[in-house]
Write an enzyme that holds these catalytic residues in place. Sequence first.
Site, PDB file in Angstrom:
ATOM      1  N   CYS A  16      35.324  42.123  45.326  1.00  0.00           N
ATOM      2  CA  CYS A  16      36.704  41.927  44.875  1.00  0.00           C
ATOM      3  C   CYS A  16      37.151  42.997  43.894  1.00  0.00           C
ATOM      4  O   CYS A  16      38.327  43.066  43.549  1.00  0.00           O
ATOM      5  CB  CYS A  16      36.855  40.539  44.259  1.00  0.00           C
ATOM      6  SG  CYS A  16      36.926  39.232  45.500  1.00  0.00           S
ATOM      7  N   LYS A  19      39.971  45.139  45.177  1.00  0.00           N
ATOM      8  CA  LYS A  19      41.282  44.531  45.346  1.00  0.00           C
ATOM      9  C   LYS A  19      42.381  45.393  44.716  1.00  0.00           C
ATOM     10  O   LYS A  19      42.208  45.938  43.624  1.00  0.00           O
ATOM     11  CB  LYS A  19      41.262  43.153  44.670  1.00  0.00           C
ATOM     12  CG  LYS A  19      42.161  42.114  45.279  1.00  0.00           C
ATOM     13  CD  LYS A  19      41.837  40.750  44.689  1.00  0.00           C
ATOM     14  CE  LYS A  19      42.778  39.691  45.225  1.00  0.00           C
ATOM     15  NZ  LYS A  19      42.462  38.371  44.668  1.00  0.00           N
ATOM     16  N   ASP A  66      40.594  37.271  53.747  1.00  0.00           N
ATOM     17  CA  ASP A  66      39.942  38.031  52.683  1.00  0.00           C
ATOM     18  C   ASP A  66      38.798  38.848  53.270  1.00  0.00           C
ATOM     19  O   ASP A  66      37.999  38.325  54.048  1.00  0.00           O
ATOM     20  CB  ASP A  66      39.407  37.087  51.606  1.00  0.00           C
ATOM     21  CG  ASP A  66      39.418  37.728  50.218  1.00  0.00           C
ATOM     22  OD1 ASP A  66      38.953  38.875  50.110  1.00  0.00           O
ATOM     23  OD2 ASP A  66      39.902  37.091  49.268  1.00  0.00           O
TER      24      ASP A  66
END
Length: 345
Positions: A16, A19, A66
């Site tokens: 992540c 991101k 995701d």
Amino acid sequence: MENEVKLTKLAKCAGCGAKVGAGVLAQLLDGIKVHSDPNLLVGFDKSDDASVYRVSDELALVQTVDFFPPIADDPYLFGQIAATNALSDVYAMGGEPKLALNLMCVPKDMPGEAVHQMLRGGYDKVYEAGCLITGGHSIFDDEPKYGLAVTGFVHPDRVLTNSGAQAGDVLLLTKPLGIGVLSTAHKGELASPEGIELACRLMTTLNKSARDSMVRYRVHACTDVTGFALMGHLLEMAQGSDMQAVVHVDQVDMIPEALELAKMGVLPEGMYRNRTFAQSSVDMGDTPLYKQDVLFDPQTAGGLLIAVDRDDADALLRDLTGNVPSAQRIGEIQPYEGGARILLR
């Protein structure tokens, strides 16, 4: 061996931490017309974890997607982490994952066994969630990436969003912070074997138990703590609810090794993006810089951040204790009267 490939060496960023920052994302979406539909209960304009569409009076679909570059060298482990992270958005909405589609990018020269193990990791974690993988899409890319598009079910009257927090609510968190710092240290060969093992265990722990506990109580808002860090996701909750959040920093469970690494300046790039986005809305108080950094640390497959009615808070905390990696009471929600949206105390 054909499958001995260090996946993290094939990517410039991990998990992540890859991101797009919340501030940049808001600019990219600005001006895009949002079409209305009375059955669209939650759309992308809400900065929420997933979209929710009402199918009937008894059923709504929760949909999310995701995927990210490798955060672990082992392909099977990476597949597990990516799947855990993707499933989490459905849990954060109070839903149950039902169907999933693979999303995969692989280099042309990536060993076939490594690709197989990555997919197997995703399949195993999805099946642990009681969900089914029914297909997917794959392309060639210079950097490997893996994730899922997930559809879940929820009752339309029981949807949890990040914008329903009420004054007096208690804030609970279900995993410790510091995963991003440990992952960055791992890439630089600075993390201990115990720290790496802990991070991997946290990133492969589903938020299913947390979801199953919280839906039995008067929870007003929920989100999972992932790439935007505790501060970024809590800021979205405070803004969306038009409330102010108070965080008692000493009650937040931060991984000790991550704190030591933060003191040394071992920090993910995403931490700086998160700080740039959220810090103007946070009153830091006397919080030491290294603890601030962990509060802005991007988490991969982090825990659920729950705003629960104060009369149910103790019971939910007891229910969570022993069933989630770290059941914490970290703060409360209060009316917003101007100034910072988040107060660190």
